[in-house]
Scaffold this active site. Structure first.
Site, mmCIF file in Angstrom:
data_model
loop_
_atom_site.group_PDB
_atom_site.id
_atom_site.type_symbol
_atom_site.label_atom_id
_atom_site.label_comp_id
_atom_site.label_asym_id
_atom_site.label_seq_id
_atom_site.Cartn_x
_atom_site.Cartn_y
_atom_site.Cartn_z
ATOM 1 N N TYR A 128 -1.138 -8.575 -40.013
ATOM 2 C CA TYR A 128 -0.556 -7.815 -38.587
ATOM 3 C C TYR A 128 0.362 -9.331 -38.226
ATOM 4 O O TYR A 128 -0.846 -9.849 -37.573
ATOM 5 C CB TYR A 128 -1.326 -7.114 -38.284
ATOM 6 N N ASP A 223 1.303 -16.951 -39.251
ATOM 7 C CA ASP A 223 0.878 -16.335 -38.418
ATOM 8 C C ASP A 223 -0.127 -17.452 -38.091
ATOM 9 O O ASP A 223 -1.336 -16.665 -38.819
ATOM 10 C CB ASP A 223 0.995 -14.965 -38.622
ATOM 11 N N LYS A 251 -3.981 -15.749 -28.688
ATOM 12 C CA LYS A 251 -5.125 -15.684 -28.381
ATOM 13 C C LYS A 251 -5.702 -17.038 -28.139
ATOM 14 O O LYS A 251 -5.766 -17.038 -26.411
ATOM 15 C CB LYS A 251 -5.924 -15.549 -30.066
#
Ligand code: PLP
Length: 411
Positions: A128, A223, A251
């Site tokens: 994702y 990622d 994050k």
């Protein structure tokens, strides 16, 4: 609000019951509006490696708020944050700050496509990278590798430019590159997958992707929105010794406020406007409050270098789960890298999306609800990571082990 929430997983559809409405967070705990306290292993899906409301972070945000919240002009603090990212993340020589992980991966892919003048993108099933159209692609059936839309509203023509391959399967990537290598602008991969539950990329797979992409003039994008500053200061790429061309971060680098980044080789990054022609911009990019929270968090991580402590905390939780499962005769497989882990409700090895999908999701829902009753909040889906935060490790490990053991014994 659709489903009563602002992001789907929060609605608890996969585990049943009403969502937890949070009133506050402190250290390893959250408190809900009914006054129930939970040990928090969701940690806002990754950012809160230092736990909730860490003093240095709160002070930094408060100080900045008094000086104004946004200017739409450069600040010294965002330069400091950029320097810190360049110092620690091996692939990052130049970096652009954005506001979400979705924006970081979207911008990295646009940069790769623009710089290489190619259109095709390769991603991996179960990975994702945010909710932009062409990355919401699922694997086609059989031999077909071209993506099919992963959501209504995503035009088939968009996902036709995304090839979806099985994770940890280098041969599938070799086959695709043998046929279409010259068309591939970018390969985007989570070096430690977190969004099918935790599934580490094998060294052979990731180094093979490095070799293939280098040979075909394709941009390799790691990622590390979850793994960046989670598995170590240099992310998974430093642990593995594999350097991608571009890296996406998010994050943790925002310290719990909306901030993310993409960066990499200076030669590539110079294609981004205003130095180059690839357009990307943001009203709140490098936002002063988010920058203050991110800098405060990363400075604590630099100073304390808590990764051994987090590794011990993660290992202790893994051992507790495995021991409790064994004594109950349950087949549970724990995948873990440092302080991120997922207990899969299956006795079999989980190395890709197909093997993760064989987990018993009804059993996971029971585990979630038993833990919730015991006062432990974990990811409300089998296909997410659990995150161990620093205050959890240092102050609450025994309580956590006790609750987890009891929850599994009661399954
Ligand atoms: N990339 C990865 C690996 C993620 O886990 C996520 C979100 O969970 C994203 C990108 C998207 O980030 P955001 O939710 O900040 O848009």
């Amino acid at each position: 609000m659709p489903g009563g929430v602002n992001s789907p997983v929060r609605a608890f559809k996969a585990v049943g019951g009403d969502p937890i409405f949070v009133a506050s967070g402190q250290g390893a705990h959250i408190l809900d509006v009914e006054g129930t306290r939970y040990l928090d292993l969701v940690a806002s899906y990754g950012p809160l490696i230092l736990g909730h409301a860490r003093a240095e972070v709160v002070d930094a945000i408060t100080r900045q708020a008094r000086l104004g919240t946004t200017y739409g002009a450069p600040t010294e603090a965002e330069t400091e944050l950029a320097e810190l990212l360049v110092r620690h993340v091996p692939s990052v020589e130049m970096v652009r700050l954005v506001s979400s992980g979705t924006e970081a991966t979207m911008s990295a892919i646009r940069l790769a496509r623009g710089a290489m003048a190619r259109d095709l993108v390769v991603k991996f099933a179960g990975g994702y990278h945010g909710h932009q159209d062409y990355l919401l692609a699922e694997a086609g059936s059989g031999m077909a590798t071209l993506g099919i839309p992963g959501s209504p509203g995503v035009p088939r023509a968009f996902t036709a430019l995304t090839a979806v391959l099985p994770y940890n399967d280098l041969e599938a990537a070799e086959r695709l590159f043998a046929e279409r290598g010259g068309e591939v602008a970018a390969v985007i991969v989570e070096p430690v997958a977190g969004n099918m539950g935790v599934v580490p990329g094998s060294r052979g797979f990731l180094s093979g992707l490095r070799r293939l992409t280098a040979a075909h003039g394709t941009v390799l994008v790691f990622d590390e929105v979850i793994s960046g500053f989670r598995v170590g200061l240099g992310g998974a790429q430093a642990l593995l010794g594999i350097t991608p061309d571009l890296t996406c971060l998010g994050k943790i680098i925002g310290g719990g406020l909306p901030l993310a980044a993409y960066g990499g080789k200076a030669g590539l990054m110079r294609h981004v406007a205003p130095e180059g022609q690839v357009y990307q911009a943001g009203t709140l990019s490098g936002n002063p409050l988010a920058t203050a929270a991110g800098l405060a968090t990363l400075r604590v991580l630099e100073r304390e270098n808590p990764y051994e402590v987090l590794e011990r905390g993660g290992a202790a939780l893994e051992n507790t789960i495995v021991a409790a499962a064994n004594s109950k005769g349950l087949g549970i497989t724990v995948n873990r890298v440092g302080s991120m882990l997922t207990p899969f409700m299956t006795p079999d090895t989980v190395a890709d999306y197909a093997s993760a999908a064989r987990s018993d999701t009804a059993m996971y829902a029971r585990l979630f609800n038993r833990l919730r009753q015991a006062g432990v909040y974990v990811a409300p889906s089998q296909f997410e990571a659990w995150f161990v935060s620093l205050p959890l490790t240092t102050e609450h490990q025994e309580a956590l082990d006790e609750f987890v053991t009891a929850a599994i014994a009661g399954l």
